[in-house]
Write an enzyme that holds these catalytic residues in place. Structure first.
Site, mmCIF file in Angstrom:
data_model
loop_
_atom_site.group_PDB
_atom_site.id
_atom_site.type_symbol
_atom_site.label_atom_id
_atom_site.label_comp_id
_atom_site.label_asym_id
_atom_site.label_seq_id
_atom_site.Cartn_x
_atom_site.Cartn_y
_atom_site.Cartn_z
ATOM 1 N N SER A 36 0.841 -1.194 0.000
ATOM 2 C CA SER A 36 0.000 0.000 0.000
ATOM 3 C C SER A 36 0.872 1.238 0.000
ATOM 4 C CB SER A 36 -0.912 0.013 1.228
ATOM 5 O OG SER A 36 -1.566 1.252 1.364
ATOM 6 N N VAL A 48 -4.603 -14.407 -0.962
ATOM 7 C CA VAL A 48 -5.705 -15.323 -0.635
ATOM 8 C C VAL A 48 -5.437 -16.734 -1.140
ATOM 9 C CG1 VAL A 48 -7.517 -13.577 -0.477
ATOM 10 C CG2 VAL A 48 -6.968 -14.590 -2.714
ATOM 11 N N TYR A 132 -16.016 -12.739 -14.568
ATOM 12 C CA TYR A 132 -15.967 -11.997 -13.307
ATOM 13 C C TYR A 132 -17.270 -12.180 -12.535
ATOM 14 C CZ TYR A 132 -16.221 -8.042 -10.104
ATOM 15 O OH TYR A 132 -16.385 -7.255 -8.986
ATOM 16 N N GLY A 182 -11.719 15.705 -25.194
ATOM 17 C CA GLY A 182 -12.429 16.209 -26.361
ATOM 18 C C GLY A 182 -12.567 15.182 -27.460
ATOM 19 N N TYR A 198 -20.750 6.275 -5.604
ATOM 20 C CA TYR A 198 -19.581 7.094 -5.278
ATOM 21 C C TYR A 198 -18.807 6.447 -4.139
ATOM 22 C CZ TYR A 198 -16.758 10.985 -3.578
ATOM 23 O OH TYR A 198 -15.710 11.774 -3.155
ATOM 24 N N VAL A 199 -17.508 6.360 -4.286
ATOM 25 C CA VAL A 199 -16.678 5.630 -3.331
ATOM 26 C C VAL A 199 -16.824 6.162 -1.911
ATOM 27 C CG1 VAL A 199 -14.589 7.037 -3.688
ATOM 28 C CG2 VAL A 199 -14.388 4.610 -2.990
#
Length: 320
Positions: A36, A48, A132, A182, A198-199
């Site tokens: 991180s 995992v 997924y 553009g 929204y996070v």
């Protein structure tokens, strides 16, 4: 309460750790296969797929928040979706049981419902259209089976719609980047509605469940309302960025043909491209989901959808 995130080095995990710290919840550990950059001192390298190491690292935890997933549209080999998303779930549960941890918060996805569905809720049929979505649904089935013999556990599943926000580099960011440059061209009629999240609201809801929903087996769709159609979303983004939006629309069939061309180019160049047939299909699909279960709870999102859009655009594209 010691909170352990698995897969917390990415976009959502970083925002979630930040939110926990703002709430004064500082007993947080992050386990991820990559380090991180925002929270290196509370992060461990793990995976995992390594159950033995995971068992060691989860020692002393009270709740596990499972974010780790293979989620891109172009993961190769395809078996990675199932290795990480399904077998990773099994390894996580085994490591939790070995440590006496009985609470898990799993971030799944509305991808389990498939495309062009009629506002599915949490009890609607699962009909995922890609690997997924299939692997996320299989991971949920692992949890459902687990709960049958572990009824004293607290299992919370959140199925968010497409998440956007500061630091995001997914499909929503790519759309905004095209508008900002553009070079955006609308594919299809643009009347298809899109559920988004929204996070800042997503992580607030995850923290809400961590603190407030500590019993039983619970499943939630997460969506920030209202659902914009693609025309409205693009127009609002163009206005915030002060960018003109072309009025000419590319026919859907032509857009898909171009997407297949980019698929072939990605294979030939062995590069991951921002345009593909899957992304064109998802862009033009109706993807709206029922989130009334959340709205009927005591949770209140800290931001409106428009505020979330503006906050991301201000941060990523210097929109005023």
């Amino acid at each position: 309460m010691k909170i352990t995130l698995i897969g917390g080095s990415g976009f959502v995990g970083t925002h979630l750790i930040t939110h926990f710290h703002k709430l004064g919840m500082n007993k947080v550990l992050n386990i991820d296969k990559v380090g991180s950059t925002s929270y290196p001192t509370i992060s461990l390298i793990g995976n995992v797929l390594d159950q033995e190491l995971l068992t060691e690292q989860l020692y002393g935890s009270d709740i596990v928040i499972l974010l780790a997933a293979e989620h891109r549209d172009d993961v190769s080999p395809i078996s990675l979706y199932y290795d990480v998303n399904v077998e990773g779930m099994k390894n996580t549960l085994a490591a939790m049981e070995a440590n006496g941890i009985t609470r898990i918060l799993f971030i799944s996805s509305v991808a389990i419902y498939g495309l062009d569905k009629n506002n599915p809720n949490e009890s609607s049929a699962a009909e995922p259209f890609n690997h997924y979505g299939i692997s996320k649904w299989q991971a949920e089935m692992v949890l459902e089976d687990w709960y049958k013999t572990h009824t004293d556990w607290n299992i919370n599943i959140v199925r968010p719609s497409v998440i956007f926000g500061e630091g995001n580099r997914g499909n929503v960011y790519n759309l905004f980047r095209q508008i900002a440059s553009g070079r955006f061209m609308m594919i299809g009629k643009g009347n298809n509605r899109k559920s988004m999240a929204y996070v800042g609201n997503v992580v607030a809801f995850l923290a809400f469940l961590t603190l407030k929903q500590q019993e039983g087996y619970n499943v939630y769709n997460y969506v920030d309302k209202p659902d914009f159609n693609t025309n409205d979303l693009v127009s609002l983004t163009g206005a915030l960025l002060n960018k003109p939006i072309p009025t000419t629309h590319i026919p859907y069939w032509l857009g898909m043909l171009g997407g297949y061309g980019f698929d072939l180019l990605a294979v030939l160049t062995r590069k991951k491209l921002s345009i593909s047939s899957v992304r064109v299909k998802k862009f033009c699909a109706v993807t709206i989901y029922d989130a009334s279960k959340v709205t009927k709870s005591t949770f209140t999102p800290p931001f409106t959808l428009e505020q979330g859009l503006q906050r991301m655009l201000e941060t990523e594209f210097n929109a005023i």
